[in-house]
Design an enzyme around this catalytic site. Structure first.
Site, mmCIF file in Angstrom:
data_model
loop_
_atom_site.group_PDB
_atom_site.id
_atom_site.type_symbol
_atom_site.label_atom_id
_atom_site.label_comp_id
_atom_site.label_asym_id
_atom_site.label_seq_id
_atom_site.Cartn_x
_atom_site.Cartn_y
_atom_site.Cartn_z
ATOM 1 N N TYR A 1 -49.265 -78.959 33.855
ATOM 2 C CA TYR A 1 -49.389 -77.502 33.735
ATOM 3 C C TYR A 1 -48.125 -76.804 34.221
ATOM 4 C CZ TYR A 1 -50.266 -77.249 38.783
ATOM 5 O OH TYR A 1 -50.149 -77.338 40.135
ATOM 6 N N LYS B 1 -23.945 -63.989 6.244
ATOM 7 C CA LYS B 1 -23.777 -63.196 5.028
ATOM 8 C C LYS B 1 -23.301 -64.081 3.868
ATOM 9 C CE LYS B 1 -21.775 -58.938 5.064
ATOM 10 N NZ LYS B 1 -22.480 -57.884 4.375
ATOM 11 N N CYS C 1 -44.365 -74.620 39.781
ATOM 12 C CA CYS C 1 -44.734 -73.266 40.175
ATOM 13 C C CYS C 1 -43.526 -72.429 40.608
ATOM 14 C CB CYS C 1 -45.798 -73.272 41.263
ATOM 15 S SG CYS C 1 -45.220 -74.020 42.787
ATOM 16 N N MET D 1 -18.206 -55.860 13.935
ATOM 17 C CA MET D 1 -16.867 -56.229 13.454
ATOM 18 C C MET D 1 -16.455 -55.321 12.303
ATOM 19 S SD MET D 1 -16.996 -60.309 13.812
ATOM 20 C CE MET D 1 -18.643 -60.464 13.210
ATOM 21 N N SER E 1 -46.694 -80.264 42.963
ATOM 22 C CA SER E 1 -46.289 -79.056 42.242
ATOM 23 C C SER E 1 -44.814 -78.854 42.540
ATOM 24 C CB SER E 1 -47.113 -77.861 42.721
ATOM 25 O OG SER E 1 -46.679 -76.710 42.044
ATOM 26 N N ARG F 1 -30.951 -61.132 4.577
ATOM 27 C CA ARG F 1 -31.043 -61.969 5.783
ATOM 28 C C ARG F 1 -32.447 -61.801 6.350
ATOM 29 N NH1 ARG F 1 -26.934 -58.061 9.059
ATOM 30 N NH2 ARG F 1 -28.213 -56.216 8.981
ATOM 31 N N GLY G 1 -22.599 -54.180 12.672
ATOM 32 C CA GLY G 1 -21.654 -53.114 13.003
ATOM 33 C C GLY G 1 -20.621 -53.474 14.047
ATOM 34 N N ARG H 1 -15.290 -58.191 4.220
ATOM 35 C CA ARG H 1 -16.261 -58.001 5.309
ATOM 36 C C ARG H 1 -16.363 -59.240 6.195
ATOM 37 N NH1 ARG H 1 -20.427 -54.056 3.214
ATOM 38 N NH2 ARG H 1 -19.975 -53.901 1.009
ATOM 39 N N ARG I 1 -49.350 -67.967 47.416
ATOM 40 C CA ARG I 1 -48.464 -67.974 48.588
ATOM 41 C C ARG I 1 -49.181 -67.224 49.695
ATOM 42 N NH1 ARG I 1 -44.339 -66.945 44.265
ATOM 43 N NH2 ARG I 1 -42.606 -68.397 44.562
ATOM 44 N N HIS J 1 -28.155 -46.851 13.074
ATOM 45 C CA HIS J 1 -27.687 -47.773 14.103
ATOM 46 C C HIS J 1 -28.629 -47.777 15.309
ATOM 47 C CE1 HIS J 1 -25.215 -48.879 17.625
ATOM 48 N NE2 HIS J 1 -24.754 -49.798 16.798
ATOM 49 N N GLY K 1 -41.653 -77.086 43.213
ATOM 50 C CA GLY K 1 -41.161 -75.773 43.654
ATOM 51 C C GLY K 1 -39.691 -75.707 43.290
ATOM 52 N N THR K 2 -39.452 -75.357 42.057
ATOM 53 C CA THR K 2 -38.076 -75.467 41.546
ATOM 54 C C THR K 2 -37.167 -74.352 42.060
ATOM 55 O OG1 THR K 2 -39.003 -74.510 39.550
ATOM 56 C CG2 THR K 2 -38.493 -76.865 39.509
ATOM 57 N N ASN K 3 -37.741 -73.351 42.732
ATOM 58 C CA ASN K 3 -36.850 -72.354 43.356
ATOM 59 C C ASN K 3 -36.088 -73.022 44.497
ATOM 60 O OD1 ASN K 3 -38.135 -70.517 41.692
ATOM 61 N ND2 ASN K 3 -39.564 -69.854 43.277
ATOM 62 N N ASP K 4 -36.858 -73.643 45.407
ATOM 63 C CA ASP K 4 -36.199 -74.317 46.516
ATOM 64 C C ASP K 4 -35.471 -75.570 46.049
ATOM 65 O OD1 ASP K 4 -36.466 -72.873 48.957
ATOM 66 O OD2 ASP K 4 -38.626 -73.131 48.770
ATOM 67 N N GLU L 1 -39.999 -79.838 46.672
ATOM 68 C CA GLU L 1 -38.998 -78.765 46.671
ATOM 69 C C GLU L 1 -37.681 -79.199 47.257
ATOM 70 O OE1 GLU L 1 -40.919 -74.839 47.744
ATOM 71 O OE2 GLU L 1 -41.994 -76.175 49.094
ATOM 72 N N ARG M 1 -51.481 -72.639 48.971
ATOM 73 C CA ARG M 1 -50.405 -73.260 49.730
ATOM 74 C C ARG M 1 -50.480 -72.824 51.186
ATOM 75 N NH1 ARG M 1 -44.323 -71.911 48.207
ATOM 76 N NH2 ARG M 1 -44.760 -70.010 49.367
#
Ligand code: PEP
Ligand code: MG
Length: 900
Positions: free
Chosen positions: A867, A29, A847, A110, A780, A355, A108, A99, A577, A471, A782-785, A761, A633
């Protein structure tokens, strides 16, 4: 003041100490008030106390820094000199607003105080000088009420009760019936409440009032709703808020005065015309509060809305003309849609705020595309303007136009999209039911910042009161929640938990549907339609595809997923999978049979059942992908997901295998693992049971030959081995695959091109990537594992402590959602470098879930992956995020060149 730290920045009267670039220090502001002043726009003079002061205030046990008082005093005098009045002067008092204003907009959340500078003495001066006693006393009572509530903690309700009682006693219906003398009487009663509650009088000393207000604004940075809002919007506490003290201008000085809010383009649809609302003879808060129904600013909008109340264009044509010109100036200057607050005092226009306006995702797309076409911004700017994750909103269903709608009533189309859910009447109930996995619609007369948690929990929001800038409307749009506001036919009984419309009474838990694009409120659930990529969305995607370097593939296990992903622009399958192809009840039996088999023969019998199913699946996937790359896979079933669990499942499987359930149960017990995520899964299964890899390879190659014949396009399958830690594992399995490939080529007399690669992985695989790339033709990630094993936290169990870790700031984001660039990411980078050092054309992709997360995609761009692959509904998000990442990295490398 020279040499001292500058705590205070002035603005107004055509100049300012600050500018738009200084939002970190001055808050949004303050920075924009400075910028508007520099542009020569009519801004009431004022000053901003910096966010650094706020942080210092908290660091020093809520004490103001030395030297601030002098700087504030000087700046108050500056305001007074500019407007020709003096704070605390009995005959010519200056009134100011106080303000908040943080770096990010927190509408709204604060506190604000208006009309500061009034006491028993100055109010008389104001009454005489303005020639309007009623206005003076009304301003004073508003001030007492607001100041008491915010600074002294004497709640609004105390005053409202007095007012209601007074009106009732005197037979008044409306506040406008109240006379100057009435207000004067009420002021005494208001002051008496304060005296009674606090044991001391309402402060008459104006200095005390000013510092009370400034501290209260700083304090409000840490009120419960601001904290919640920051949490939801990832705003760091360390930013702090600035305080803006500004000369008051009055929209409540009779019929030539007004106050309003406007957007330079429509924030809901993106339509290029000026859009906004105003109220004659009112103060700013009245518009936002949604208590009186506002009027349209332009005549066109009034006609479209079918409103019989005159537009600003008609009632104040001069001010309107000036306002339109200012809107153009601001939009051209900021090169973005502006959200503006203004007041007209006795015909004179004042700008109170501007803004970049919050907007719905469809509006954001339309505005970006239009502005690029208008030449206001470049196509790359347009691409970078859209928050990629926001696209998600467009990828959700809308009401099927052919569906039958039992319409209860129609309100304002405040935030687009449709949602069905159970009716709830309180934000707490919304949160509770959401936690139970229910979809809820929050139904309220109007919403306030206290409701924010419930609005967030709700699938949609419905209010009986309030306009398009109320609001509910503003917050819902920001959150991407569908919202219908101002459905005035609704009669809500929050106590009985019922809502009535068109003679139908619904109770808590009943299902309704709201359509935020048309304003319809519909009884029951309605058929929804799947989204498509068209119009501005398709256009922006087209532009994004031109600048993008990385390809975007999809994680798809079924033909349906693959088709959806193609519609969203996927350029191949990055992960199929294969174990997910067996989740269907009629298939899981064959899979279980294979898992529990005790010898090779038993396994081969089960595999023989599985092979034709797999082959058929692969043919379909290859056909849908029409020659695009498809990565399949080999099986990676964490055993606990596939073993039969309960008694019934065991009996059923035993029957189909024609064995004793007790024998089967013993085998299941034998196979049960303590730590299945680190157990006999991934390539380990194919190492112990090579016949599984054989079967899958045969299914893949036979399908490739068949699909190649059917489509006339050669299919080049990419076969991927999961969860390897060593080169040797990959070598053994690759040998099997190559052998089967040769067999199938011979049997079908067809040459098959294919690649064998691996998932990375496990940290060991990442470290040994150099030698693994001797065998692997692609990686590839496997960023989960890889996240699970790098952090040593279980994918399945992290929920129990993740919240605490986020709260404590140990994680800045859930590492399973957004990649930990410096740890897990470092391993990905290192594996990429080592892999490519061995094989320079090594194809690299990701992946894990991170492949659809914009921040992670940005990281993938910086380390040069080829990719990303993500679930079908995130493909458009990934396309846009990949384009944004390419633009950002181009900018960074240009900057590097310049710096050299
Ligand atoms: C991964 O681990 O990132 C991955 C894609 O494999 P899955 O989620 O199937 O373990
Ligand atoms: Mg995995």
């Amino acid at each position: 003041m020279s040499g001292a730290q500058k705590f205070v920045y002035r603005f107004g009267a055509g100049k300012a100490d600050g500018s738009a670039e200084m939002r970190e220090l001055l808050g949004g502001k303050g920075a924009n008030l400075a910028e508007m002043s520099n542009l020569g726009l009519p801004v009431p003079p004022g000053f901003t106390i910096t966010t650094e002061v706020c942080n210092g205030y908290y660091a020093n046990g809520k004490k103001m820094p030395e030297g601030l008082v002098d700087q504030v005093d000087e700046s108050v005098r500056y305001i007074g000199e500019t407007v020709g009045a003096t704070l605390g002067d009995a005959t010519n008092p200056l009134l100011v607003s106080v303000r908040s204003g943080s770096r990010a907009s927190m509408p709204g959340m604060m506190d604000t105080i208006l009309n500061l500078g009034l006491n028993d003495e100055t109010v008389e001066g104001l009454a005489i000088r303005s020639g309007d006693r009623r206005f003076a006393y009304d301003s004073y009572r508003r001030f007492i009420q607001m100041y008491s509530n915010v600074v002294l903690d004497v709640k609004h309700e105390n005053f409202e009760e007095i007012l209601e009682h007074y009106k009732h006693q005197n037979g008044y219906d409306l506040d406008t019936d109240i006379t100057a003398d009435d207000w004067r009487t009420l002021i005494e009663q208001y002051k008496a409440v304060v005296q009674r509650k606090l044991g001391k009088p309402f402060p008459q000393n104006i200095e005390e009032q000013l510092w009370g207000a400034i501290s209260a604004v700083f304090d409000s940075w840490n009120n419960a709703r601001a904290i919640k809002y920051r949490e939801l919007n990832h705003i760091p506490e360390s930013w702090g808020t600035a305080v803006n003290v500004q000369a008051m201008v009055f929209g409540n000085r009779g019929d030539t005065s007004a106050t309003g809010v406007a957007f330079t383009r429509n924030p809901s649809t993106g339509d290029g015309r000026l859009y906004g609302e105003f109220l004659v003879n009112a103060q700013g808060e009245d518009v936002v509060a949604g208590i009186r129904t506002p009027q349209n600013i332009t005549e066109v909008a009034r006609v479209e809305a079918g409103s019989d109340k005159p537009s600003l264009e008609t009632v104040m044509p001069e001010a309107f003309k000036e306002f339109v010109a200012i809107c153009h100036t601001l939009e051209n200057h900021y090169r973005d849609m502006q959200d503006i607050e203004f007041t007209i005092q006795e015909g004179k226009l004042w700008m109170l705020q501007c803004r970049n306006g919050k907007r719905t995702t469809p509006a954001a797309l339309r505005i970006a595309v239009d502005m690029a076409n208008e030449g206001l911004i470049s196509r790359e700017d347009a691409i970078s303007r859209i928050e990629a994750a926001q696209l998600d909103q467009l990828l959700h269903p809308t009401i099927d136009p052919k569906a039958k709608r039992n319409i209860l009533t129609i309100g304002l189309p405040a935030s687009p999209g449709a949602a069905s859910g159970e009716i709830v009447f309180s934000p707490d109930d919304a949160e509770k039911l959401k936690a139970l996995g229910k979809s809820v619609i929050l139904v309220r007369n109007e919403t306030s910042p206290e409701d924010i948690h419930g609005m967030h929990a709700a699938a949609g929001i419905l209010t009986a009161r309030g306009g398009m800038t109320s609001h509910a409307a503003v917050v819902a749009r920001g959150m991407g929640r569908p919202c219908v506001s101002g459905a005035s036919a609704l009669r809500i009984n929050a106590e009985l938990k019922t809502v009535t419309a068109s003679g139908v009474t619904l109770k808590e838990g009943d299902i309704i549907t709201i359509d935020g694009s048309t304003g319809q409120v519909i009884q029951g659930e309605v058929a929804m339609r799947q989204p498509e990529l068209t119009g501005d969305f398709a256009k922006l995607m087209e532009w994004a595809d031109v600048v993008r370097r990385m390809k975007v593939r999809t994680n798809a296990d079924t033909p349906r997923d693959a088709e959806q992903a193609r519609k969203f622009g996927a350029e191949g399958i990055g992960l199929c999978r294969t174990e997910h192809m067996f989740f269907d009840t009629d298939r899981i039996m064959a899979m279980r049979e294979m898992i529990v088999a005790t010898d090779t023969d038993g396994r081969r019998t089960a595999l023989a059942k599985i092979l034709p199913m797999q082959r058929q699946d692969f043919i379909e996937l290859f056909e849908i992908m029409q020659g695009l790359p498809v990565t399949i896979r080999l099986l990676d079933p964490p055993l606990h997901e596939f073993l039969p669990h309960g008694h019934t499942e065991i009996v059923e499987l035993a029957q189909s295998l024609d064995i004793d359930p007790a024998t089967l149960r013993a085998r299941v017990n034998q196979l049960t693992e303590q730590n299945p995520m680190l157990g006999h899964r991934g390539c380990r299964l194919a190492i112990t049971y090579p016949e599984i890899a054989e079967m899958q390879a045969a299914a893949i190659f036979e399908a490739a030959v068949e699909a190649g014949k059917r489509t006339g396009k050669p299919v080049v399958p990419e076969i991927m081995v999961p969860l390897i830690a060593t080169k040797k594992e990959l070598d053994i399995i690759k040998d099997i695959i190559v052998r089967v490939a040769n067999d199938v080529q011979l049997a079908t007399a067809t040459k098959i091109d294919y690649q064998v690669g691996t998932m990375i992985e496990l940290p060991r695989a990442a470290l040994r990537a150099g030698e693994i790339a001797e065998t692997a033709e692609f990686f590839s990630f496997g960023t989960n594992d890889l996240t699970q094993t790098t952090y040593g936290i279980s994918r399945d169990d992290s929920g129990a402590f993740l919240g605490d870790y986020l709260k404590a700031g140990i994680y800045s984001a859930d590492p399973f959602v957004s990649i930990d660039t410096v740890g897990v990411g470092e391993l990905v980078k290192l594996a990429s470098e080592r892999g490519r050092a061995t094989r320079d054309k090594l194809k690299l992709g990701i992946c894990g879930e991170h492949g659809g997360d914009p921040a992670s995609i940005a990281f993938c761009e910086t380390i040069g992956l080829d990719y990303v692959s993500c679930s079908p509904f995130r493909v458009p998000v990934a396309r846009l995020a990949a384009a944004q990442a390419a633009i950002a990295s181009k900018k960074a490398s240009n900057k590097n060149l310049e710096d050299r």
